[in-house]
Design a protein around this motif. Structure first.
Motif, mmCIF file in Angstrom:
data_model
loop_
_atom_site.group_PDB
_atom_site.id
_atom_site.type_symbol
_atom_site.label_atom_id
_atom_site.label_comp_id
_atom_site.label_asym_id
_atom_site.label_seq_id
_atom_site.Cartn_x
_atom_site.Cartn_y
_atom_site.Cartn_z
ATOM 1 N N TRP A 1 -3.292 27.806 -48.134
ATOM 2 C CA TRP A 1 -2.011 27.613 -47.421
ATOM 3 C C TRP A 1 -1.554 26.177 -47.505
ATOM 4 C CZ3 TRP A 1 -0.155 32.212 -46.815
ATOM 5 C CH2 TRP A 1 -1.060 33.278 -46.733
ATOM 6 N N PHE B 1 2.808 33.071 -42.435
ATOM 7 C CA PHE B 1 1.674 33.270 -43.338
ATOM 8 C C PHE B 1 0.972 34.578 -42.979
ATOM 9 C CE2 PHE B 1 1.203 28.362 -43.435
ATOM 10 C CZ PHE B 1 2.145 28.260 -44.455
ATOM 11 N N VAL C 1 -4.200 35.088 -43.202
ATOM 12 C CA VAL C 1 -4.927 33.821 -43.149
ATOM 13 C C VAL C 1 -6.345 34.101 -42.651
ATOM 14 C CG1 VAL C 1 -4.937 31.484 -42.195
ATOM 15 C CG2 VAL C 1 -2.759 32.643 -42.641
ATOM 16 N N GLU D 1 -9.703 29.609 -43.359
ATOM 17 C CA GLU D 1 -8.425 28.942 -43.641
ATOM 18 C C GLU D 1 -7.767 28.433 -42.347
ATOM 19 O OE1 GLU D 1 -6.935 30.967 -47.693
ATOM 20 O OE2 GLU D 1 -6.660 32.268 -45.961
ATOM 21 N N LEU D 2 -7.971 29.171 -41.261
ATOM 22 C CA LEU D 2 -7.484 28.681 -39.960
ATOM 23 C C LEU D 2 -8.183 27.365 -39.621
ATOM 24 C CD1 LEU D 2 -7.453 31.946 -37.829
ATOM 25 C CD2 LEU D 2 -5.459 30.625 -38.519
ATOM 26 N N ILE E 1 -6.699 24.655 -41.746
ATOM 27 C CA ILE E 1 -5.398 24.208 -41.236
ATOM 28 C C ILE E 1 -5.606 23.303 -40.021
ATOM 29 C CG2 ILE E 1 -3.259 24.992 -40.126
ATOM 30 C CD1 ILE E 1 -3.420 27.501 -41.980
ATOM 31 N N ARG F 1 4.522 22.613 -40.209
ATOM 32 C CA ARG F 1 3.448 23.195 -39.412
ATOM 33 C C ARG F 1 3.997 23.732 -38.093
ATOM 34 N NH1 ARG F 1 0.182 25.736 -37.522
ATOM 35 N NH2 ARG F 1 -1.896 25.176 -36.806
ATOM 36 N N ALA G 1 5.441 27.205 -38.299
ATOM 37 C CA ALA G 1 4.700 28.255 -39.008
ATOM 38 C C ALA G 1 4.149 29.320 -38.060
ATOM 39 C CB ALA G 1 3.556 27.634 -39.805
ATOM 40 N N ILE H 1 1.486 32.438 -37.838
ATOM 41 C CA ILE H 1 0.246 32.763 -38.561
ATOM 42 C C ILE H 1 -0.286 34.136 -38.180
ATOM 43 C CG2 ILE H 1 -2.179 32.125 -38.876
ATOM 44 C CD1 ILE H 1 -1.335 29.233 -38.858
ATOM 45 N N ALA I 1 -3.432 36.120 -38.905
ATOM 46 C CA ALA I 1 -4.796 35.992 -39.445
ATOM 47 C C ALA I 1 -5.332 37.366 -39.827
ATOM 48 C CB ALA I 1 -5.699 35.343 -38.409
ATOM 49 N N PHE J 1 -4.192 31.414 -34.241
ATOM 50 C CA PHE J 1 -3.300 32.396 -34.871
ATOM 51 C C PHE J 1 -2.301 32.927 -33.851
ATOM 52 C CE2 PHE J 1 -7.221 34.532 -33.472
ATOM 53 C CZ PHE J 1 -6.720 35.491 -32.601
#
Lengths: 264, 391
Positions: B88, B123, B126, B130-131, B134, B155, B158, B160, B162, B187
């Motif tokens: 990401w 996104f 995720v 990856e969380l 970030i 950011r 965004a 998210i 997950a 998330f």
């Protein structure tokens, strides 16, 4: 800017195919802008109107393969304020550098009907082996955007921004999944100087090494990875024997994979 | 949250494939630029998606050091793969962006700042690692005296979604880094994909108010106890199935005490210095800034692009690069990632996603290299020369 104030440009050809000079003519709309900023004083491929030097910027294409050219490059250097070599011939000796691994007289005898007319050197060498060079622009052929960057930087009196990264860096920035990792295609990208924009990997092909060795090129490790993908000795030997065959890291790697019966 | 510990009782709702499509439609309708997994060039990558139809339905990936292959699954899972070559980061910190442009006027210059695109990202898919990545980049870019305004803008907006991992990829080791395979926080929504005798469905959990608002009136049913148990079991299975492990206890001290360990030279024999590991890493954050002028000298661009500590230019100062050898560069990257990062940001820079292992063309494995330094006692300092010219 008045016409008389424009810096003068000269373009010189040595042993080469003319493709890199064509990259300059291929600049299309930028070519007119360029002609407005530079006084094109000597460019045989573009115009039969020549003016005497000295020249502010000389672009030199081609390698040194004759005694006459070894002398001529000295006079080009002497009349050039800045000298930039363009393309694999000028920066590494080019495909004609293959003669460095053989006896050039055999080639001459095989190619020419009357070999006695041919006067040539035993080797093809880059311009920097003969005279000091201010900047080397890589590629077979060069990338026209990189050429415009070099000329723009010259005009602005700044350093050209052309990093010595590997081709992998271009793939990663462009989001192209690695061809070696995703489909086992042998690729010279990890040891090759960036500049082409990862043209071949973008079409799922391995890199052919047109821009020559990257800084810190670990060709031995890459060769082992190619072996693991099933590449044989002969293919490896030939992979490093192309447009930049005479550049040291590629030369040494190809020699490491030479035919044991014909060890060059 | 420790991935091996039983998770607290959770509640959620169940949606199906159509429900997921409805969620994508809602996010698009709310003005989000919806980014999710799709198959391209032999890999599962992240790009704009408008429909579940373009997602990697029925695909998985077979990963090992220097090897990634797509493979067909026996089911029609949408998230039945591990992480691919993209992360990401390429959206939050793009590979190349113009920061501003200057135009010469009769007197002076005008400077135009290049705006960050106004549509916020959503996104989809995720992973827990990856969380964590970030959240690490948040520390790098947002904390401290000089927050990165462009990262902050991207950011902040965004959204998210997950996805909890129900299978381990071939190079995954998030369980030993404490960053997965279940998403603990960070998330808006979290999905767990379930395929069993009760059908193909997703357990959907809400993490934020924005997440709750996005699923209001979404076609769904309440999650039954069976689905919650199945989700727990699935993530536990993923944790148990990881073939790689990083021993983190004392790792920082180990690496910092061994800058002259002979194993660095051994790795340098294999390392290509090609920068692939740094450019696939979801936490690597280095960039460089370059200025370009046009032929006429009327316009100038300032561009920022991804850089790598494996490049010579990266550490070049007057007289040459500070880290001239592959040995020095690999040591810098790995010991920064696993050790100095902790001094700098109070957290490891590694999330155990395995990308640097899969995407290294010669298969250098950070878990194996760390173990080798732990296993082999360093040779005595006497006679151990530094071949870099830099210590």
């Amino acid at each position: 800017m008045a016409v008389r104030d424009r810096p003068t440009l000269a373009v010189w050809k040595f042993a080469s195919c003319d493709g890199c000079q064509l990259s300059l003519l291929d600049c299309e709309e930028s070519l007119l802008t360029l002609a407005g900023q530079l006084d094109i004083a000597y460019f045989v491929e573009a115009s039969s109107a020549f003016r005497a030097g000295p020249y502010d910027l000389s672009l030199v294409e081609g390698s040194i393969t004759t005694a006459a050219d070894a002398e001529r490059i000295r006079s080009v250097r002497a009349c050039s304020h800045r000298l930039v070599t363009i393309g694999a011939c000028a920066t590494a000796g080019g495909i004609q550098g293959l003669r460095n691994f053989a006896d050039v007289r055999d080639f001459v005898a095989a190619v020419y009907a009357s070999p006695e007319y041919i006067r040539t050197l035993a080797t093809s060498t880059p311009i920097a082996a003969h005279v000091p060079v201010d900047f080397e622009l890589r590629g077979c052929p060069i990338d026209k955007h990189q050429l415009l960057e070099v000329i723009s930087a010259f005009l602005a009196r700044r350093k050209p921004d052309l990093p010595e990264d590997s081709v992998c860096t271009s793939c990663k920035r462009a989001g192209i999944p690695c061809v070696m990792v995703t489909h086992g295609t042998p690729c010279l990208g990890p040891v090759t100087h960036a500049g082409c924009g990862a043209l071949c990997p973008a079409y799922a092909r391995g890199c052919y090494g047109c821009f020559g060795p990257a800084e810190q090129a670990n060709t031995a490790s890459l060769s082992r990875a190619w072996n693991a993908l099933g590449t044989d000795r002969r293919t490896l030997h030939r992979a490093f024997r192309s447009f930049n065959a005479a550049a040291d890291p590629f030369r040494m790697e190809s020699e490491a994979h030479a035919d044991p019966d014909h060890p060059r | 949250m420790s991935p091996s510990a039983p998770a607290p009782a959770r509640k959620g709702m169940i949606i199906d494939r159509d429900g997921l499509q409805s969620l994508l439609d809602r996010l698009s309708a709310r003005g989000f630029d919806v980014i999710g997994p799709t198959v391209r060039d032999g890999a599962i990558i992240y790009d704009r998606i408008s429909s579940v139809d373009v997602m990697p339905e029925g695909w998985t990936d077979d990963q090992d050091a220097a090897r990634y292959r797509l493979a067909r699954r026996s089911d029609m899972a949408l998230f039945g793969y591990a992480v691919g070559p993209h992360s990401w980061r390429r959206f939050l910190q793009p590979p190349e962006e113009r920061l501003w442009q200057a135009t010469r006027q009769q007197v002076g210059l005008t400077i135009h700042t290049t705006a960050v695109p106004s549509a916020p990202y959503a996104f989809i898919g995720v992973r827990a690692c990856e969380l964590r990545a970030i959240s690490i980049q948040d520390r790098v870019f947002l904390e401290g005296p000089h927050p990165d305004r462009r990262y902050a803008e991207r950011r902040r907006g965004a959204f998210i979604v997950a996805v909890n991992c129900t299978e381990a990829g071939g190079t995954c080791f998030c369980a030993s880094m404490g960053s997965g395979p279940r998403a603990a926080d960070g998330f808006d929504l979290a999905l767990t994909e379930l395929i069993d005798a009760n059908g193909h469905r997703f357990l959907l959990e809400v993490g934020t108010d924005a997440g709750a608002a996005s699923v209001e009136d979404l076609p769904s049913r309440d999650a039954d106890a069976g689905a919650l148990v199945a989700a727990e079991e699935a993530t536990a299975r993923a944790a148990a199935g990881m073939r790689r492990k990083m021993a983190t206890a004392g790792l920082k001290e180990l690496l910092q005490a061994n800058p002259e360990h002979p194993h660095w030279s051994e790795v340098a024999e294999r390392c290509l210095a090609c920068a692939n590991c740094t450019l696939v890493c979801p936490t690597c954050f280095c960039s460089t800034v370059a200025d370009y002028t046009d032929l006429r000298g009327h316009e100038a661009d300032r561009v920022r692009r991804w850089d790598s500590c494996f490049a010579a230019d990266f550490s070049s100062i007057h007289g040459g690069p500070v880290r001239a050898s592959r040995r020095a560069r690999y040591r810098q990257w790995m010991s920064h990632k696993l050790a100095h990062w902790i001094d700098q940001f109070d957290i490891s820079g590694c999330v155990g996603c395995g990308r640097c292992i899969t995407w290294c063309p010669v298969g250098i494995d950070i878990t194996v290299e760390a173990a080798a330094i732990r296993a082999a006692p360093p040779r005595p300092a006497a006679g151990e020369g530094d071949d870099d010219g830099n210590a």
